[in-house]
Write a protein that holds these residues in place. Sequence first.
Motif, PDB file in Angstrom:
ATOM      1  N   LYS A 256      -6.790  -0.215 -38.040  1.00 42.01           N
ATOM      2  CA  LYS A 256      -7.117   0.643 -39.192  1.00 42.01           C
ATOM      3  C   LYS A 256      -8.314   0.078 -39.937  1.00 42.01           C
ATOM      4  CE  LYS A 256      -4.961   3.541 -42.460  1.00 42.01           C
ATOM      5  NZ  LYS A 256      -3.977   3.500 -43.494  1.00 42.01           N
TER       6      LYS A 256
ATOM      7  N   ASP B 189     -10.428   4.845 -43.765  1.00 41.32           N
ATOM      8  CA  ASP B 189      -9.762   6.115 -43.458  1.00 41.32           C
ATOM      9  C   ASP B 189      -9.751   6.437 -41.970  1.00 41.32           C
ATOM     10  OD1 ASP B 189      -9.143   6.545 -46.016  1.00 41.32           O
ATOM     11  OD2 ASP B 189     -10.806   7.922 -46.436  1.00 41.32           O
ATOM     12  N   GLU B 190     -10.036   5.413 -41.167  1.00 40.09           N
ATOM     13  CA  GLU B 190     -10.127   5.668 -39.720  1.00 40.09           C
ATOM     14  C   GLU B 190      -9.326   4.631 -38.928  1.00 40.09           C
ATOM     15  OE1 GLU B 190     -14.547   7.512 -38.971  1.00 40.09           O
ATOM     16  OE2 GLU B 190     -14.415   5.360 -39.243  1.00 40.09           O
ATOM     17  N   TYR B 191      -9.075   4.973 -37.662  1.00 43.57           N
ATOM     18  CA  TYR B 191      -8.570   3.982 -36.721  1.00 43.57           C
ATOM     19  C   TYR B 191      -9.658   3.742 -35.680  1.00 43.57           C
ATOM     20  CZ  TYR B 191      -3.782   4.292 -38.472  1.00 43.57           C
ATOM     21  OH  TYR B 191      -2.659   4.224 -39.255  1.00 43.57           O
TER      22      TYR B 191
ATOM     23  N   SER C  86     -14.909  12.212 -28.290  1.00 47.98           N
ATOM     24  CA  SER C  86     -15.236  11.191 -29.308  1.00 47.98           C
ATOM     25  C   SER C  86     -16.279  10.215 -28.759  1.00 47.98           C
ATOM     26  CB  SER C  86     -13.995  10.368 -29.678  1.00 47.98           C
ATOM     27  OG  SER C  86     -12.928  11.188 -30.039  1.00 47.98           O
TER      28      SER C  86
ATOM     29  N   ARG D 133     -13.664   5.955 -32.873  1.00 42.30           N
ATOM     30  CA  ARG D 133     -13.139   6.138 -34.235  1.00 42.30           C
ATOM     31  C   ARG D 133     -12.506   7.514 -34.384  1.00 42.30           C
ATOM     32  NH1 ARG D 133     -14.868   2.718 -38.250  1.00 42.30           N
ATOM     33  NH2 ARG D 133     -15.987   0.938 -37.361  1.00 42.30           N
ATOM     34  N   VAL D 134     -11.275   7.512 -34.919  1.00 42.84           N
ATOM     35  CA  VAL D 134     -10.633   8.805 -35.211  1.00 42.84           C
ATOM     36  C   VAL D 134     -10.080   8.756 -36.643  1.00 42.84           C
ATOM     37  CG1 VAL D 134      -9.987   9.236 -32.786  1.00 42.84           C
ATOM     38  CG2 VAL D 134      -8.340   8.146 -34.306  1.00 42.84           C
ATOM     39  N   PRO D 135      -9.998   9.912 -37.313  1.00 45.56           N
ATOM     40  CA  PRO D 135      -9.468   9.914 -38.680  1.00 45.56           C
ATOM     41  C   PRO D 135      -8.019   9.430 -38.732  1.00 45.56           C
ATOM     42  CG  PRO D 135     -10.097  12.146 -37.976  1.00 45.56           C
ATOM     43  CD  PRO D 135     -10.387  11.231 -36.835  1.00 45.56           C
ATOM     44  N   LYS D 136      -7.619   8.840 -39.846  1.00 35.74           N
ATOM     45  CA  LYS D 136      -6.252   8.276 -39.944  1.00 35.74           C
ATOM     46  C   LYS D 136      -5.185   9.365 -39.775  1.00 35.74           C
ATOM     47  CE  LYS D 136      -5.541   7.972 -45.032  1.00 35.74           C
ATOM     48  NZ  LYS D 136      -6.106   9.230 -45.391  1.00 35.74           N
TER      49      LYS D 136
END
Length: 403
Positions: A155, A158-160, A205, A235-238
């Motif tokens: 994390k 706001d992303e993973y 992505s 990177r993806v949104p949380k």
Amino acid sequence: MNFEYSKQSLELQNKLDDFMQKHIFNNEKEILEFRLDNPWKHSPKLEELKNLAKKEGLWNLFLPRGYGELSPGLTNLEYAPLAELMGRCSFSSEIFNCSAPDTGNMEVLAKYGTDEQKNKWLKPLMNGEIRSAFLMTEPEVASSDATNIKTSIVKENDEYVINGRKWWSSGGMNPSTKIYVLMGKTDPTASRHVQQSMILVPADSPGITIVRPLSVFGYLDSPEGHAEIELKNVRVPKENMILGEGRGFEIAQGRLGPGRIHHCMRLIGAAQRSLNLMCKRVNERETFGKKLKDYSSIRQDIAKSACEIEQGRLLTLAAADKIDRFGAKVGANLIAMIKIAIPQMACNVVDRAIQAFGGMGVSQDTPLASFYVYARAIRLADGPDEVHMYQLGRNLVKEQLTK
Ligand SMILES: Cc1cc2nc3c(=O)[nH]c(=O)nc-3n(C[C@H](O)[C@H](O)[C@H](O)COP(=O)(O)OP(=O)(O)OC[C@H]3O[C@@H](n4cnc5c(N)ncnc54)[C@H](O)[C@@H]3O)c2cc1C
């Protein structure tokens, strides 16, 4: 357990069989040849048949009753004979939007997804507009023990951020695959079964590289394919986390239920069609002055196959019935039994049919070779036989010790 199929299941069985007789078996050769000549492209004929199946209400039949309006209202027991019918042709479950790995992924989203995740990914999957892949297995670790999976999910605000390498991602080569359900580690320091999480990763992505397709005994299984995929600082949104950090195993347990016995149901169809083809063939060919059907060894092979298919069918129905009435957890032993018994049964039955066909049996002129490859691969793909035996054996000993 009641062995009679319900009225709804019987009606759908007739409708499905009729559809397959009219539209699938007579296009089977054309679709398979297209796939061989055009890997990673969709056969226009297949797309046409999907639209027709949708119009006829033969769509998304797999999602069991508990899913409310998302489900056509069938139990697993009612769906089992439908999956068996589909299993008679290697690609037909896709025509009815009932194919792996999408069925398992749709179940995960339907069961654990947020409204936003459902809108964005479940809806187009259920409409057949996109496809998906399940990314668990990794080349670097023995993945039959999923606690070994080591792709990292970290994390950052706001992303993973995801780093790792996956392989055997079925559907990963498909140009229509737009979303991955990925399993990886969010907390390597946590206790063993809460280190892993499942997260949604859009296939486009930045940081994702499709390294290569893997073949299964030389088959590419196109257009879905089985991909090796590298993920580098993806990177993806949380909001893409499913259910919450550390809940990967909990989701995997859910995913291992109904969705994962569909292969067994389909394999019964593949075995039954192999036996039917074998019976016809041995009536046509003659050696040493008599028809093949009159040799004792051939009759024994036919008789053994019929017994094994019926045993497998009844065991599978028993597992489906147990899941319907008591849930996948209570049905765990029966689920393990069919995963041990059915792919091996299908291998044996298809192998006998191949032998009776002579050289033609291993060629592209019958579906037997591809059925054999499917059945053999499922002995690994649905979890190796030994792992199911390891768990079933443990459960049975435990049961006796607590009696
Ligand atoms: C056609 C195909 C499609 C697949 N699709 C997907 C997919 O879509 N997504 C995905 O994530 N994965 C997929 N897989 C991968 C599959 O789930 C794994 O191959 C399987 O879980 C085994 O993991 P492994 O290959 O790392 O083998 P390993 O974990 O290295 O195991 C190798 C062997 O060790 C033995 N073994 C392991 N545990 C035990 C035990 N307890 N007792 C005795 N022997 C044991 C077994 O013989 C096993 O086959 C697919 C595989 C195939 C072949």
